[in-house]
Design an enzyme around this catalytic site. Structure first.
Site, PDB file in Angstrom:
ATOM      1  N   HIS A 172     -10.526  -5.646   5.845  1.00 40.80           N
ATOM      2  CA  HIS A 172      -9.927  -5.577   7.186  1.00 40.80           C
ATOM      3  C   HIS A 172     -10.363  -6.740   8.066  1.00 40.80           C
ATOM      4  O   HIS A 172      -9.540  -7.370   8.733  1.00 40.80           O
ATOM      5  CB  HIS A 172     -10.311  -4.256   7.865  1.00 40.80           C
ATOM      6  CG  HIS A 172      -9.559  -3.081   7.356  1.00 40.80           C
ATOM      7  ND1 HIS A 172      -9.730  -1.808   7.849  1.00 40.80           N
ATOM      8  CD2 HIS A 172      -8.605  -2.976   6.389  1.00 40.80           C
ATOM      9  CE1 HIS A 172      -8.927  -0.973   7.220  1.00 40.80           C
ATOM     10  NE2 HIS A 172      -8.243  -1.657   6.311  1.00 40.80           N
TER      11      HIS A 172
ATOM     12  N   TYR B 124      -1.032 -13.590   0.094  1.00 41.12           N
ATOM     13  CA  TYR B 124      -1.310 -13.333   1.504  1.00 41.12           C
ATOM     14  C   TYR B 124      -1.341 -14.626   2.297  1.00 41.12           C
ATOM     15  O   TYR B 124      -0.836 -14.722   3.394  1.00 41.12           O
ATOM     16  CB  TYR B 124      -2.656 -12.627   1.677  1.00 41.12           C
ATOM     17  CG  TYR B 124      -2.757 -11.292   1.001  1.00 41.12           C
ATOM     18  CD1 TYR B 124      -1.632 -10.521   0.749  1.00 41.12           C
ATOM     19  CD2 TYR B 124      -3.994 -10.789   0.606  1.00 41.12           C
ATOM     20  CE1 TYR B 124      -1.725  -9.296   0.132  1.00 41.12           C
ATOM     21  CE2 TYR B 124      -4.099  -9.555  -0.006  1.00 41.12           C
ATOM     22  CZ  TYR B 124      -2.974  -8.815  -0.247  1.00 41.12           C
ATOM     23  OH  TYR B 124      -3.088  -7.609  -0.858  1.00 41.12           O
TER      24      TYR B 124
ATOM     25  N   LYS C 262      -7.219   2.220   9.952  1.00 44.68           N
ATOM     26  CA  LYS C 262      -8.587   2.632  10.207  1.00 44.68           C
ATOM     27  C   LYS C 262      -9.318   2.874   8.890  1.00 44.68           C
ATOM     28  O   LYS C 262      -8.654   3.109   7.867  1.00 44.68           O
ATOM     29  CB  LYS C 262      -8.620   3.879  11.083  1.00 44.68           C
ATOM     30  CG  LYS C 262      -8.137   5.161  10.409  1.00 44.68           C
ATOM     31  CD  LYS C 262      -6.657   5.309  10.396  1.00 44.68           C
ATOM     32  CE  LYS C 262      -6.233   6.199   9.249  1.00 44.68           C
ATOM     33  NZ  LYS C 262      -4.938   5.914   8.728  1.00 44.68           N
TER      34      LYS C 262
ATOM     35  N   ARG D 299      -0.736  -9.393  -4.070  1.00 42.50           N
ATOM     36  CA  ARG D 299      -1.240 -10.266  -5.133  1.00 42.50           C
ATOM     37  C   ARG D 299      -0.494 -10.032  -6.443  1.00 42.50           C
ATOM     38  O   ARG D 299      -0.333 -10.944  -7.244  1.00 42.50           O
ATOM     39  CB  ARG D 299      -2.744 -10.044  -5.311  1.00 42.50           C
ATOM     40  CG  ARG D 299      -3.532 -10.377  -4.046  1.00 42.50           C
ATOM     41  CD  ARG D 299      -5.017 -10.479  -4.322  1.00 42.50           C
ATOM     42  NE  ARG D 299      -5.790 -10.625  -3.087  1.00 42.50           N
ATOM     43  CZ  ARG D 299      -5.910 -11.747  -2.411  1.00 42.50           C
ATOM     44  NH1 ARG D 299      -5.290 -12.837  -2.824  1.00 42.50           N
ATOM     45  NH2 ARG D 299      -6.638 -11.795  -1.302  1.00 42.50           N
TER      46      ARG D 299
ATOM     47  N   ALA E 123       0.814  -1.208   0.000  1.00 43.32           N
ATOM     48  CA  ALA E 123       0.000   0.000   0.000  1.00 43.32           C
ATOM     49  C   ALA E 123       0.851   1.263   0.000  1.00 43.32           C
ATOM     50  O   ALA E 123       1.967   1.285   0.521  1.00 43.32           O
ATOM     51  CB  ALA E 123      -0.921  -0.006   1.219  1.00 43.32           C
TER      52      ALA E 123
ATOM     53  N   LEU F  64      -5.004  -3.071   4.028  1.00 43.77           N
ATOM     54  CA  LEU F  64      -5.851  -3.455   2.902  1.00 43.77           C
ATOM     55  C   LEU F  64      -7.112  -2.578   2.854  1.00 43.77           C
ATOM     56  O   LEU F  64      -7.423  -1.868   3.820  1.00 43.77           O
ATOM     57  CB  LEU F  64      -6.237  -4.931   3.024  1.00 43.77           C
ATOM     58  CG  LEU F  64      -5.079  -5.937   2.970  1.00 43.77           C
ATOM     59  CD1 LEU F  64      -5.592  -7.343   3.253  1.00 43.77           C
ATOM     60  CD2 LEU F  64      -4.377  -5.881   1.624  1.00 43.77           C
TER      61      LEU F  64
END
Length: 424
Positions: free
Chosen positions: A126, A86, A144, A62, A37, A121
């Site tokens: 989550h 993952y 969050k 991925r 991310a 993610l």
């Protein structure tokens, strides 16, 4: 001139934190990151590199090429990639002395070397991947909002408690001394009782979230209130030191993808405004917007990142409560005499706890994420963190997000259909 130099040094060091090598005889906490991310370098890569008790050990994505690129850029030892990167069978890429070696191995979540999972993610994932990580015996630092529903959040924390693991929702701004100084001024009684709190977090369309972004994806828990709005709900609750009683009003501007047919039914809020009632006649208001349109169709708007507390005896305003390390201004304005006129304001800069007359570790260049990481590691190591976001806090935040969505008529984001085996 000195203030400009300090700004440059602070930002430069925050963007390139010094590396701290764990002691040879130590056993640093090894962190695995789910997904490559964009928030990763700021939230975990830099803080982990700068902490003497942690190592960012592995990343899974991925897209194997993306994972490999991320790992090479940030010096991460292990890479898990492919459709089952993952969790499941895949090819592992291991970078040792800049030489890439390919071999078969177990999945990231089952890697016995990994102590902690960082989960950035999309919101809608989550719940599933936090449960999987906890089930695998890993502590979790969770971006969050915690999940799409309060029920999901409660289930995640219940599993963490059952397993004796640490789960932290990453409301990083809470760990910075600037917002804690605001709360300390309120608690001191200097300006009397709180009457109203307002929080705004908006971006103009030119700087805002592009239409292709996952934050416009309902299935992945998208929406302005879920994204920027989760900060505003959190800071209102934090500074009120209590939970809301009710949602007085709520409105939204819906996002409609370009070229949508007339029959398209919008499910995503581009922006949301809401008013809340708190105990003791305290009221609060929030505003969040992923892409504020220009005024009158052509005048660009400015970003809003501000929280204002109106008290019986004055006002406290914190500009840039989300990213205060970059720059912030904490202005305290008392009322003059017995009237409603404003008195002489004072402006505080609180980059460290020492600046605000509080106890706590840190340096002026520490980002909100670095302060948060310090507290997270303290908890993992059995020490008492300077501050914390606990189970009930996280549950309450997403609960009130759901209540605001209910008031607007959009409703909660879709609950995950994932379930662990019955034994868990």
């Amino acid at each position: 001139m000195s203030s400009i130099m300090n700004l440059y040094k602070r930002i430069s060091k925050a963007n390139n934190p010094p590396s701290v090598i764990p002691a040879p005889d130590s056993r640093p906490l090894k962190i695995g990151m789910l997904g490559a991310a964009l928030i990763g370098p700021l939230a975990v890569v830099g803080p982990a590199r700068n902490h003497p008790e942690t190592v960012l050990y592995a990343v899974a994505a991925r897209d194997q090429a993306k994972a490999k690129e991320f790992a090479e850029k940030h010096g991460i030892e292990k890479v898990y990639g492919g459709p089952n990167g993952y969790q499941g069978g895949y090819v592992e890429l291991c970078i040792l002395a800049s030489v890439l070696r390919i071999f078969q191995c177990e999945e990231l979540l089952n890697d016995p070397e990994v102590d902690v999972i960082y989960n950035p993610l999309p919101n809608g994932l989550h719940y599933e991947w936090t449960l999987k990580a906890l089930h695998a015996g890993k502590h979790v630092l969770l971006e969050k909002p915690s999940a799409d529903t309060a029920e999901e959040t409660r289930e995640m924390f219940n599993l963490a408690e059952k397993k004796g693991l640490v789960l932290l929702e990453a409301f990083h701004y809470r760990f910075h001394p600037a917002i804690q100084r605001v709360k300390a001024i309120i608690s001191s009684g200097e300006l009397g009782a709180v009457k109203h709190i307002s929080a705004a977090l908006t971006l103009p369309r030119l700087m805002g979230v592009p239409t292709t972004d996952i934050r416009y994806n309902y299935a992945l828990g998208g929406g302005s209130l879920m994204d920027m709005g989760c900060y505003t709900v959190s800071v209102l609750r934090y500074l009120a030191s209590s939970e809301p009683i009710s949602v007085l009003s709520a409105e939204h501007a819906l996002y409609v993808p370009p070229g949508s047919p007339p029959s398209f039914k919008p499910t995503i809020d581009r922006s949301t405004t809401a008013s809340l009632a708190f105990p003791n006649d305290v009221t609060a208001s929030l505003k969040c917007d992923l892409a504020t349109p220009p005024k009158f169709g052509f005048i660009p708007t400015m970003p809003e990142v501000i929280v204002t507390v109106t008290l019986e005896g004055g006002e406290i305003e914190l500009f840039n409560f989300v990213v205060p390390t970059l720059y912030h201004s904490l202005k305290v304005t008392p009322k003059s005499g017995n009237g409603n006129k404003k008195g002489k304001a004072r402006v505080e800069k609180v980059y460290t706890f020492k600046d605000g007359g509080m106890d706590g570790k840190g340096e002026d260049w520490w980002t909100t994420y670095r302060y948060q990481f310090e507290a997270f590691v303290d908890r993992l190591k059995g020490r008492t963190p300077q501050t914390w976001v606990d189970k009930e806090d996280s549950i309450a935040n997403i609960y009130w997000i759901e209540q605001i969505y209910a008031k607007t008529g959009l409703g909660s984001r879709p609950k995950s259909d994932f379930a662990l085996p019955q034994s868990d």
